[in-house]
Write an enzyme that holds these catalytic residues in place. Structure first.
Site, PDB file in Angstrom:
ATOM      1  CD  GLU A  91      20.924  46.145  62.713  1.00  0.00           C
ATOM      2  OE1 GLU A  91      22.071  46.126  63.160  1.00  0.00           O
ATOM      3  OE2 GLU A  91      20.561  46.936  61.824  1.00  0.00           O
ATOM      4  CB  CYS A 106      11.518  50.952  64.183  1.00  0.00           C
ATOM      5  SG  CYS A 106      11.628  50.564  62.438  1.00  0.00           S
ATOM      6  CB  CYS A 113      13.901  43.296  52.591  1.00  0.00           C
ATOM      7  SG  CYS A 113      12.386  43.870  51.796  1.00  0.00           S
ATOM      8  CB  CYS A 117      13.909  49.840  47.957  1.00  0.00           C
ATOM      9  SG  CYS A 117      12.215  49.295  48.212  1.00  0.00           S
ATOM     10  CB  SER A 222       7.681  52.764  50.835  1.00  0.00           C
ATOM     11  OG  SER A 222       7.809  52.427  52.183  1.00  0.00           O
TER      12      SER A 222
HETATM   13  S1  SF4 Z   1      12.772  49.986  51.913  1.00  0.00           S
HETATM   14 FE1  SF4 Z   1      12.399  48.360  50.389  1.00  0.00          FE
HETATM   15  S2  SF4 Z   1      14.215  46.995  50.497  1.00  0.00           S
HETATM   16 FE2  SF4 Z   1      14.212  48.297  52.361  1.00  0.00          FE
HETATM   17  S3  SF4 Z   1      13.193  47.037  53.911  1.00  0.00           S
HETATM   18 FE3  SF4 Z   1      11.603  48.373  52.995  1.00  0.00          FE
HETATM   19  S4  SF4 Z   1      10.733  47.165  51.312  1.00  0.00           S
HETATM   20 FE4  SF4 Z   1      12.659  46.171  51.898  1.00  0.00          FE
END
Ligand code: SF4
Length: 346
Positions: A91, A106, A113, A117, A222
């Site tokens: 997406e 984005c 992934c 998380c 993050s």
């Molecule tokens: S927040 Fe974490 S799990 Fe989600 S896409 Fe980013 S790295 Fe991957």
């Protein structure tokens, strides 16, 4: 087998042409057709000789991913589901900001992934595969087709910013990301300034310095927690690269200063990381790093075990940060109604 032309840096394309007996300067013309004029076929490339167009058509592809679904949010955010050659889908999200004359795309970097998380819907997919450079570049080309954004670096552009914050951890796919960004930043091609590109990472420490040195794009980390105990619980990657290592590499990220700050993303999870004590701890953690903090109200998804922090709690958290001299911004969720907001892509 035919290759996507969007997998080639300009010097690589020149080399292919030279090996086939064509002058290397033709690469510049092809480049302009691809990235400035948005050509969708080799036939359009009218200043190339017919035999060269035939050679390109036989050996290379110009295809964009197929659009499976296109949704528009009530706040005008747009989300596309795209199908790749092998049937996997990804997406991408376009976020318009009329008042700032900005359109931000984005972009996804992986199918799924592997970072997983705990608060992120994409993470529940697990890792499927890395995107190739052309699959990253063609997301930008699709958005430009949609916005009718053609022209060189000297003309006013409609697609203004790129964020690598879609599906996937970009620094787990460094070689393809690096190639795609070099293509995007090539001054004679798409000519995106490195200041208009932001790469978001969950903290893949070994590639962060490399990213700053080789690509020089903005970095968003993050962070989401003020200490290792909380962070390891919500971001398993923290067990490999704990905060001491992460903060060290952030502190030394090439090119950061008070005019060009690092961004720390901080998702607000009720009763997990959102108290005033956490805010003070966070200020101590990032001390000395020229940074700003984006506070992101958590965006819900089915069967998740989190709740969004109440607005008053977020406001109190923000006040602590600002009173202690840390710039903190509350990010308004965009595209929630079409599941296009942070952490909702799948
Ligand atoms: S927040 Fe974490 S799990 Fe989600 S896409 Fe980013 S790295 Fe991957």
């Amino acid at each position: 087998m035919a290759h996507s032309l969007f997998d080639f840096l300009k010097p690589e394309l020149s080399q292919v042409l030279t090996e086939k007996g064509y002058p290397s300067w033709r690469a510049q013309q092809i480049w302009e057709w691809l990235y400035q004029k948005g050509a969708l076929s080799f036939e359009e490339m009218s200043n190339l000789p017919q035999n060269m167009r035939a050679f390109l058509a036989e050996n290379f592809l110009l295809q964009r991913p197929v659009q499976l679904r296109h949704e528009v949010s009530k706040d005008k955010t747009e989300k596309w589901r795209l199908v790749l050659e092998d049937g996997n889908s990804i997406e991408m999200v376009l976020i318009p900001e009329e008042e700032r004359e900005r359109n931000t795309l984005c972009v996804s970097s992986q199918v799924g992934c592997g970072v997983r998380c705990a608060f992120c819907f994409t993470g529940t997919m697990g890792f499927v595969r890395n995107l190739e450079a052309h699959e990253i570049v063609s997301q930008i080309l699709l958005a430009r087709d949609f916005l009718k954004d053609v022209g060189s670096a000297h003309q006013k552009r409609t697609l203004t910013n790129i964020v690598l914050m879609g599906m996937g951890e970009p620094l787990h796919n460094y070689s393809n990301i690096s190639k795609a960004l070099q293509i995007l930043m090539d001054p004679s091609g798409l000519a995106f300034s490195k200041r208009r590109i932001t790469l978001s990472t969950a903290g893949v420490v070994p590639f962060m310095k490399k990213c700053g040195e080789e690509l020089g794009v903005n970095l968003a980390v993050s962070l989401h927690a003020p200490n290792d105990a909380i962070r390891s619980r919500i971001i398993p990657l923290n067990q490999h690269y704990p905060l001491a290592q992460l903060m060290d590499v952030c502190r030394n990220y090439p090119g950061i200063n008070t005019a060009r700050r690092l961004t720390f993303e901080y998702v607000m999870l009720k009763d997990v990381n959102d108290s005033k004590v956490h805010a003070k701890e966070l200020v101590g953690l990032i001390q000395g790093i020229p940074a700003k903090i984006n506070l992101i109200p958590w965006n819900p998804w089915p069967d998740a075990h989190f709740e969004t922090s109440p607005f008053e709690r977020i406001e109190a958290f923000q006040n602590v940060l600002e009173n202690l001299g840390v710039p903190a911004f509350l990010r308004t969720p965009r595209g929630q109604d079409i599941s296009a907001a942070c952490g909702q892509l799948k």
